[in-house]
Design a protein around this motif. Structure first.
Motif, PDB file in Angstrom:
ATOM      1  N   VAL A  41    -114.974  -8.785  82.233  1.00 52.37           N
ATOM      2  CA  VAL A  41    -114.965  -7.932  81.035  1.00 52.37           C
ATOM      3  C   VAL A  41    -114.766  -8.793  79.784  1.00 52.37           C
ATOM      4  CG1 VAL A  41    -113.750  -6.058  79.846  1.00 52.37           C
ATOM      5  CG2 VAL A  41    -114.171  -5.906  82.305  1.00 52.37           C
ATOM      6  N   ILE A  42    -113.866  -9.755  79.860  1.00 49.38           N
ATOM      7  CA  ILE A  42    -113.600 -10.637  78.706  1.00 49.38           C
ATOM      8  C   ILE A  42    -114.852 -11.420  78.332  1.00 49.38           C
ATOM      9  CG2 ILE A  42    -112.312 -12.687  77.963  1.00 49.38           C
ATOM     10  CD1 ILE A  42    -109.932 -11.542  79.629  1.00 49.38           C
ATOM     11  N   TRP A  43    -115.577 -11.941  79.329  1.00 46.61           N
ATOM     12  CA  TRP A  43    -116.789 -12.710  79.051  1.00 46.61           C
ATOM     13  C   TRP A  43    -117.833 -11.885  78.299  1.00 46.61           C
ATOM     14  CZ3 TRP A  43    -116.611 -14.865  84.598  1.00 46.61           C
ATOM     15  CH2 TRP A  43    -115.939 -16.087  84.614  1.00 46.61           C
ATOM     16  N   ALA A  44    -117.822 -10.585  78.478  1.00 44.37           N
ATOM     17  CA  ALA A  44    -118.839  -9.723  77.862  1.00 44.37           C
ATOM     18  C   ALA A  44    -118.406  -9.166  76.504  1.00 44.37           C
ATOM     19  CB  ALA A  44    -119.184  -8.584  78.808  1.00 44.37           C
ATOM     20  N   GLN A  45    -117.242  -9.514  76.017  1.00 39.65           N
ATOM     21  CA  GLN A  45    -116.712  -8.929  74.788  1.00 39.65           C
ATOM     22  C   GLN A  45    -117.663  -9.039  73.605  1.00 39.65           C
ATOM     23  OE1 GLN A  45    -113.664  -7.079  74.257  1.00 39.65           O
ATOM     24  NE2 GLN A  45    -114.217  -6.954  76.408  1.00 39.65           N
ATOM     25  N   SER A  46    -118.381 -10.134  73.493  1.00 38.84           N
ATOM     26  CA  SER A  46    -119.283 -10.307  72.351  1.00 38.84           C
ATOM     27  C   SER A  46    -120.683  -9.762  72.627  1.00 38.84           C
ATOM     28  CB  SER A  46    -119.367 -11.787  71.982  1.00 38.84           C
ATOM     29  OG  SER A  46    -119.935 -12.506  73.052  1.00 38.84           O
ATOM     30  N   GLN A  47    -120.870  -9.151  73.780  1.00 37.32           N
ATOM     31  CA  GLN A  47    -122.184  -8.630  74.154  1.00 37.32           C
ATOM     32  C   GLN A  47    -122.204  -7.107  74.028  1.00 37.32           C
ATOM     33  OE1 GLN A  47    -124.475 -10.954  74.650  1.00 37.32           O
ATOM     34  NE2 GLN A  47    -122.857 -12.459  74.403  1.00 37.32           N
ATOM     35  N   ASN A  48    -123.305  -6.531  74.408  1.00 36.47           N
ATOM     36  CA  ASN A  48    -123.489  -5.088  74.272  1.00 36.47           C
ATOM     37  C   ASN A  48    -123.386  -4.378  75.624  1.00 36.47           C
ATOM     38  OD1 ASN A  48    -123.791  -3.007  72.521  1.00 36.47           O
ATOM     39  ND2 ASN A  48    -126.020  -3.144  72.376  1.00 36.47           N
ATOM     40  N   GLU A  53    -121.182 -11.097  84.859  1.00 34.10           N
ATOM     41  CA  GLU A  53    -120.984 -12.116  85.887  1.00 34.10           C
ATOM     42  C   GLU A  53    -121.651 -13.369  85.338  1.00 34.10           C
ATOM     43  OE1 GLU A  53    -119.316 -13.410  89.173  1.00 34.10           O
ATOM     44  OE2 GLU A  53    -119.483 -11.241  89.031  1.00 34.10           O
ATOM     45  N   VAL A  54    -120.881 -14.408  85.083  1.00 34.57           N
ATOM     46  CA  VAL A  54    -121.391 -15.620  84.447  1.00 34.57           C
ATOM     47  C   VAL A  54    -121.622 -16.686  85.512  1.00 34.57           C
ATOM     48  CG1 VAL A  54    -120.895 -17.400  82.719  1.00 34.57           C
ATOM     49  CG2 VAL A  54    -120.164 -15.042  82.329  1.00 34.57           C
ATOM     50  N   PHE A  55    -122.739 -17.404  85.391  1.00 37.49           N
ATOM     51  CA  PHE A  55    -123.050 -18.444  86.359  1.00 37.49           C
ATOM     52  C   PHE A  55    -123.861 -19.545  85.697  1.00 37.49           C
ATOM     53  CE2 PHE A  55    -126.346 -15.257  86.453  1.00 37.49           C
ATOM     54  CZ  PHE A  55    -127.525 -15.978  86.520  1.00 37.49           C
ATOM     55  N   ALA A  56    -123.900 -20.697  86.349  1.00 36.19           N
ATOM     56  CA  ALA A  56    -124.683 -21.835  85.864  1.00 36.19           C
ATOM     57  C   ALA A  56    -125.920 -21.988  86.744  1.00 36.19           C
ATOM     58  CB  ALA A  56    -123.853 -23.108  85.902  1.00 36.19           C
ATOM     59  N   LYS A  57    -127.010 -22.329  86.118  1.00 39.83           N
ATOM     60  CA  LYS A  57    -128.262 -22.528  86.843  1.00 39.83           C
ATOM     61  C   LYS A  57    -128.555 -24.029  86.867  1.00 39.83           C
ATOM     62  CE  LYS A  57    -133.107 -21.146  86.635  1.00 39.83           C
ATOM     63  NZ  LYS A  57    -134.099 -20.394  85.846  1.00 39.83           N
ATOM     64  N   TYR A  58    -128.640 -24.584  88.083  1.00 42.54           N
ATOM     65  CA  TYR A  58    -128.880 -26.009  88.244  1.00 42.54           C
ATOM     66  C   TYR A  58    -130.129 -26.254  89.080  1.00 42.54           C
ATOM     67  CZ  TYR A  58    -124.117 -27.149  86.686  1.00 42.54           C
ATOM     68  OH  TYR A  58    -122.975 -27.302  85.963  1.00 42.54           O
ATOM     69  N   SER A  59    -130.769 -27.391  88.834  1.00 42.78           N
ATOM     70  CA  SER A  59    -131.861 -27.830  89.699  1.00 42.78           C
ATOM     71  C   SER A  59    -131.255 -28.349  91.003  1.00 42.78           C
ATOM     72  CB  SER A  59    -132.650 -28.953  89.016  1.00 42.78           C
ATOM     73  OG  SER A  59    -131.843 -30.132  88.961  1.00 42.78           O
ATOM     74  N   LEU A  60    -132.088 -28.600  91.982  1.00 38.73           N
ATOM     75  CA  LEU A  60    -131.613 -29.117  93.266  1.00 38.73           C
ATOM     76  C   LEU A  60    -130.906 -30.461  93.080  1.00 38.73           C
ATOM     77  CD1 LEU A  60    -131.478 -28.481  96.249  1.00 38.73           C
ATOM     78  CD2 LEU A  60    -133.703 -29.568  96.533  1.00 38.73           C
ATOM     79  N   LEU A  61    -131.451 -31.322  92.243  1.00 39.77           N
ATOM     80  CA  LEU A  61    -130.825 -32.617  91.978  1.00 39.77           C
ATOM     81  C   LEU A  61    -129.468 -32.439  91.301  1.00 39.77           C
ATOM     82  CD1 LEU A  61    -130.766 -35.680  91.898  1.00 39.77           C
ATOM     83  CD2 LEU A  61    -132.083 -35.572  89.767  1.00 39.77           C
ATOM     84  N   GLU A  62    -129.379 -31.522  90.334  1.00 37.44           N
ATOM     85  CA  GLU A  62    -128.100 -31.264  89.671  1.00 37.44           C
ATOM     86  C   GLU A  62    -127.065 -30.742  90.659  1.00 37.44           C
ATOM     87  OE1 GLU A  62    -129.041 -30.061  85.096  1.00 37.44           O
ATOM     88  OE2 GLU A  62    -129.851 -28.741  86.646  1.00 37.44           O
ATOM     89  N   TRP A  63    -127.483 -29.874  91.585  1.00 42.38           N
ATOM     90  CA  TRP A  63    -126.566 -29.372  92.614  1.00 42.38           C
ATOM     91  C   TRP A  63    -126.073 -30.520  93.482  1.00 42.38           C
ATOM     92  CZ3 TRP A  63    -123.517 -25.552  92.934  1.00 42.38           C
ATOM     93  CH2 TRP A  63    -123.843 -24.320  92.374  1.00 42.38           C
ATOM     94  N   GLU A  64    -126.984 -31.406  93.865  1.00 41.57           N
ATOM     95  CA  GLU A  64    -126.596 -32.548  94.688  1.00 41.57           C
ATOM     96  C   GLU A  64    -125.566 -33.413  93.962  1.00 41.57           C
ATOM     97  OE1 GLU A  64    -128.543 -36.337  97.081  1.00 41.57           O
ATOM     98  OE2 GLU A  64    -129.789 -35.219  95.678  1.00 41.57           O
ATOM     99  N   LEU A  65    -125.811 -33.702  92.695  1.00 35.72           N
ATOM    100  CA  LEU A  65    -124.866 -34.486  91.901  1.00 35.72           C
ATOM    101  C   LEU A  65    -123.525 -33.771  91.777  1.00 35.72           C
ATOM    102  CD1 LEU A  65    -127.256 -35.686  89.054  1.00 35.72           C
ATOM    103  CD2 LEU A  65    -126.301 -37.074  90.913  1.00 35.72           C
ATOM    104  N   PHE A  66    -123.590 -32.461  91.545  1.00 34.22           N
ATOM    105  CA  PHE A  66    -122.358 -31.696  91.392  1.00 34.22           C
ATOM    106  C   PHE A  66    -121.559 -31.653  92.701  1.00 34.22           C
ATOM    107  CE2 PHE A  66    -119.949 -27.669  91.264  1.00 34.22           C
ATOM    108  CZ  PHE A  66    -119.112 -27.998  90.200  1.00 34.22           C
TER     109      PHE A  66
END
Length: 103
Positions: A41-48, A53-66
């Motif tokens: 709910v807090i994450w959406a305070q500035s939205q409508n 639900e907040v998430f990060a989108k990574y490529s396969l290589l970025e996932w491997e590094l992470f």
């Protein structure tokens, strides 16, 4: 955070999320799922919309590094378990660890 995305959630969807968690993860009764829902709910305070639900989108290589980074930081990450009931402290601690990944 780069590659940061969100999925809008209604109040009913948050309530359903909590119910499903409670029903399906009986062994996790001590997990502060309601606090996590409040964070949505807090994450959406500035939205409508009600929540997000907040998430990060990574490529396969970025996932491997992470994932390699997480393995390297395993001991530091495990030290955060006692902070689970302190949202500000766990955010600060996890930010400190995650900043190492982005540098």
């Amino acid at each position: 955070m780069r590659n940061c995305y969100y999925l809008p959630l209604s109040k009913k969807e948050i309530q359903t999320k909590i119910k499903i968690f409670d029903d399906c993860y009986i062994s996790q009764k001590n997990t502060p799922i309601r606090r996590f829902a409040i964070q949505n709910v807090i994450w959406a305070q500035s939205q409508n919309f009600y929540a997000a639900e907040v998430f990060a989108k990574y490529s396969l290589l970025e996932w491997e590094l992470f994932l390699n980074f997480v393995e390297e930081q395993k001991n530091e990450i495990e030290k955060s378990i006692h902070l689970i009931d302190y949202p500000i402290k766990i955010r600060e601690y996890s930010d400190k660890i995650f900043l190492k990944f982005n540098t």
